[in-house]
Design a protein around this motif. Structure first.
Motif, PDB file in Angstrom:
ATOM      1  N   UNK A 130       0.857  -1.091  -0.085  1.00 42.42           N
ATOM      2  CA  UNK A 130       0.030   0.063   0.245  1.00 42.42           C
ATOM      3  C   UNK A 130       0.850   1.165  -0.012  1.00 42.42           C
ATOM      4  N   UNK A 131       1.379   1.548  -1.318  1.00 42.77           N
ATOM      5  CA  UNK A 131       2.496   2.470  -1.380  1.00 42.77           C
ATOM      6  C   UNK A 131       1.682   3.955  -1.111  1.00 42.77           C
ATOM      7  N   UNK A 132       1.480   4.159   0.278  1.00 44.13           N
ATOM      8  CA  UNK A 132       1.163   5.490   0.475  1.00 44.13           C
ATOM      9  C   UNK A 132       1.935   6.339   1.609  1.00 44.13           C
ATOM     10  N   UNK A 133       1.668   7.433   1.525  1.00 46.61           N
ATOM     11  CA  UNK A 133       2.568   8.352   2.438  1.00 46.61           C
ATOM     12  C   UNK A 133       1.931   7.960   3.939  1.00 46.61           C
ATOM     13  N   UNK A 134       0.545   7.697   3.910  1.00 44.09           N
ATOM     14  CA  UNK A 134       0.000   7.394   5.515  1.00 44.09           C
ATOM     15  C   UNK A 134       0.616   6.382   6.062  1.00 44.09           C
ATOM     16  N   UNK A 135       0.969   5.252   5.226  1.00 45.40           N
ATOM     17  CA  UNK A 135       1.348   3.989   5.758  1.00 45.40           C
ATOM     18  C   UNK A 135       3.004   4.298   6.233  1.00 45.40           C
ATOM     19  N   UNK A 136       3.703   5.059   5.252  1.00 45.55           N
ATOM     20  CA  UNK A 136       5.167   5.355   5.858  1.00 45.55           C
ATOM     21  C   UNK A 136       5.089   6.240   6.875  1.00 45.55           C
ATOM     22  N   UNK A 137       4.265   7.263   7.216  1.00 43.84           N
ATOM     23  CA  UNK A 137       4.228   8.278   8.191  1.00 43.84           C
ATOM     24  C   UNK A 137       3.848   7.331   9.391  1.00 43.84           C
ATOM     25  N   UNK A 138       3.035   6.434   9.310  1.00 42.92           N
ATOM     26  CA  UNK A 138       2.891   5.471  10.605  1.00 42.92           C
ATOM     27  C   UNK A 138       3.807   4.678  11.016  1.00 42.92           C
ATOM     28  N   UNK A 139       4.678   4.128   9.882  1.00 41.40           N
ATOM     29  CA  UNK A 139       5.820   3.313  10.392  1.00 41.40           C
ATOM     30  C   UNK A 139       6.698   4.251  10.940  1.00 41.40           C
ATOM     31  N   UNK A 140       6.995   5.289  10.473  1.00 38.54           N
ATOM     32  CA  UNK A 140       8.103   6.252  11.132  1.00 38.54           C
ATOM     33  C   UNK A 140       7.559   6.648  12.521  1.00 38.54           C
ATOM     34  N   UNK A 141       6.255   6.779  12.720  1.00 34.93           N
ATOM     35  CA  UNK A 141       5.629   7.246  14.023  1.00 34.93           C
ATOM     36  C   UNK A 141       5.782   6.140  14.991  1.00 34.93           C
ATOM     37  N   UNK A 142       5.493   4.950  14.411  1.00 35.35           N
ATOM     38  CA  UNK A 142       5.842   3.853  15.292  1.00 35.35           C
ATOM     39  C   UNK A 142       7.522   3.743  15.910  1.00 35.35           C
ATOM     40  N   UNK A 143       8.109   3.807  14.932  1.00 32.03           N
ATOM     41  CA  UNK A 143       9.378   3.805  15.100  1.00 32.03           C
ATOM     42  C   UNK A 143       9.984   4.827  16.244  1.00 32.03           C
ATOM     43  N   UNK A 144       9.298   6.040  16.017  1.00 33.13           N
ATOM     44  CA  UNK A 144       9.462   7.224  17.052  1.00 33.13           C
ATOM     45  C   UNK A 144       9.397   6.866  18.479  1.00 33.13           C
TER      46      UNK A 144
END
Ligand code: C2E
Ligand code: MG
Ligand code: MG
Ligand code: MG
Length: 275
Positions: free
Chosen positions: A154-168
C-alpha cells in the motif's frame, strides 16, 4: 456420457461450493463472538542467536480454540478477520496481551507481534500502540512489530508516516516472510527495518541441495551490510541450523529450538535458554 458426468460433477461442485461458503459464513459469525467469549489465547515461540542459542526474543502467535470445532489455524481465520475488519480489535487484543505477558517475564528480551496490513488502515494504530505501552509499562524497546511486504505494498504516505511514528515510539520493526514478495529489495530501501526474517520456504529446502543456501547467504549478507539482524524462520533440523549459521544468519526461530508454547511454559523456556 461425458456430458452427463460433467453436469453431475458441476452440480456436485456447486453443492460443495455452497457448503464451503456456508462454512465460511459461519466461521465469520463465530469469529465475531470469539473475542467476547475469550476463545483466543497467545502462544510464544523463542528466537535465539544462531551461535550460542541464547534467548533473543519471543514471537507471539494467536490461537483460536473454537468451542465446538476445536483449534482453528491462524491461516484459516486471519484472512477472514482481515476481510471483515475484525483484525483491528483482535490485533489490539494480541498487542495488549503480549505486552502484559512480557512485563512479567524475568528477561529483557523483546516480544514480537504480527501486524496485518489492514491494521495500517486504522488511523488509531499508532495511538493504540502508544497507549498499550503506557498502560502495560512495557519498555518500547521490548516490543517488536512484524510486518510483511503487503504493508508496504500500500504504497502511500499515510502508511510510511505510521511506520515512522511507530519507530519514533521506540519500538522495533521487523520485516517478516522476507523474500517471497514481489519486490523485497525495494522495500528495504523505503524503510529501515531493525530485522529481516527470512521466509521459512527458503529454510525448508536448504538440506535438499538446491540454490537456497546461496540465496539465504545473500540475504544474510544484505542484513549484515545494513547493520541489522537476520532471523532464519522455521529451522527444524541441526543440518539447517549449521547451514544458516554458515550463511551468516544472526538468529533462528523454529521447531528445532522450540514450537510456540503457552504462557505457562515461557518461564521454563527463559530458564532453559538463559536470558
Ligand atoms: P508468521 O508470522 O510467519 O509466523 C511463523 C509461523 O511459522 C507460525 O505459524 C509458527 O508456528 C510457524 N513455525 C515456526 N517454526 C516452525 C518450524 O520450524 N516449522 C514449521 N513448519 N512451522 C514453524 P502459525 O502460528 O500457524 O501462524 C501462521 C501465520 O499466521 C503467521 O506467520 C502470521 O502471518 C499469522 N499470524 C499468527 N498470529 C498472528 C497475529 O496475532 N496477528 C496477525 N496479524 N497474524 C498472525
Ligand atoms: Mg511473524
Ligand atoms: Mg514469518
Ligand atoms: Mg507468515
Amino acid at each position: 456420457r461425458a456430458k452427463a458426468e460433467g453436469r453431475a460433477t458441476y452440480r456436485f461442485y456447486e453443492a460443495d461450493m455452497s457448503r464451503s461458503m456456508e462454512a465460511r459464513r459461519q466461521l465469520e459469525l463465530d469469529l465475531r463472538e470469539a473475542l467476547a467469549a475469550e476463545e483466543f489465547h497467545l502462544v510464544f515461540q523463542p528466537q535465539v542467536d544462531s551461535t550460542g542459542l541464547k534467548l533473543a526474543g519471543f514471537e507471539a502467535l494467536v490461537r483460536w480454540t473454537h468451542a465446538l470445532r476445536g483449534p482453528v489455524p491462524p491461516n484459516d481465520f486471519i484472512p477472514i478477520a482481515e476481510e471483515t475488519g475484525l483484525i483491528v480489535p483482535l490485533g489490539r487484543w494480541v498487542l495488549e496481551t503480549a505486552c502484559r505477558q512480557a512485563v512479567t517475564w524475568a528477561t529483557s528480551v523483546p516480544v514480537a507481534i504480527n501486524l496485518s496490513p489492514v491494521q495500517f488502515k486504522d488511523r488509531q494504530l499508532v495511538d493504540t500502540v502508544r497507549q498499550v505501552l503506557a498502560e502495560t509499562g512495557l519498555a518500547p524497546g521490548r516490543l517488536e512489530l512484524e510486518i510483511t511486504e503487503a504493508v508496504l505494498l500500500q504504497n502511500d504516505d499515510v502508511t510510511m508516516t505510521m511506520l515512522h511514528d511507530l519507530r519514533a515510539l521506540g519500538v522495533r520493526i521487523a520485516m517478516d516472510d522476507f523474500g517471497v514478495g514481489y519486490s523485497s529489495l525495494s522495500y528495504l530501501r523505503r524503510f529501515r527495518f531493525d530485522k529481516i526474517k527470512i521466509d521459512r520456504s527458503f529454510i525448508a529446502d536448504l538440506d535438499r541441495g538446491t540454490d537456497n543456501a546461496a540465496i539465504v547467504r545473500a540475504m544474510a549478507q544484505l542484513g549484515s551490510s545494513l547493520g541489522i539482524d537476520t532471523t532464519a524462520e522455521g529451522v527444524e533440523t541441526d543440518e539447517q541450523l549449521a547451514i544458516v549459521r554458515a550463511c551468516g544468519c544472526t538468529h533462528i526461530q523454529g521447531y528445532l529450538v522450540s514450537p510456540p508454547r503457552g504462557a505457562m511454559d515461557v518461564a521454563a523456556l527463559i530458564d532453559r535458554l538463559g536470558a
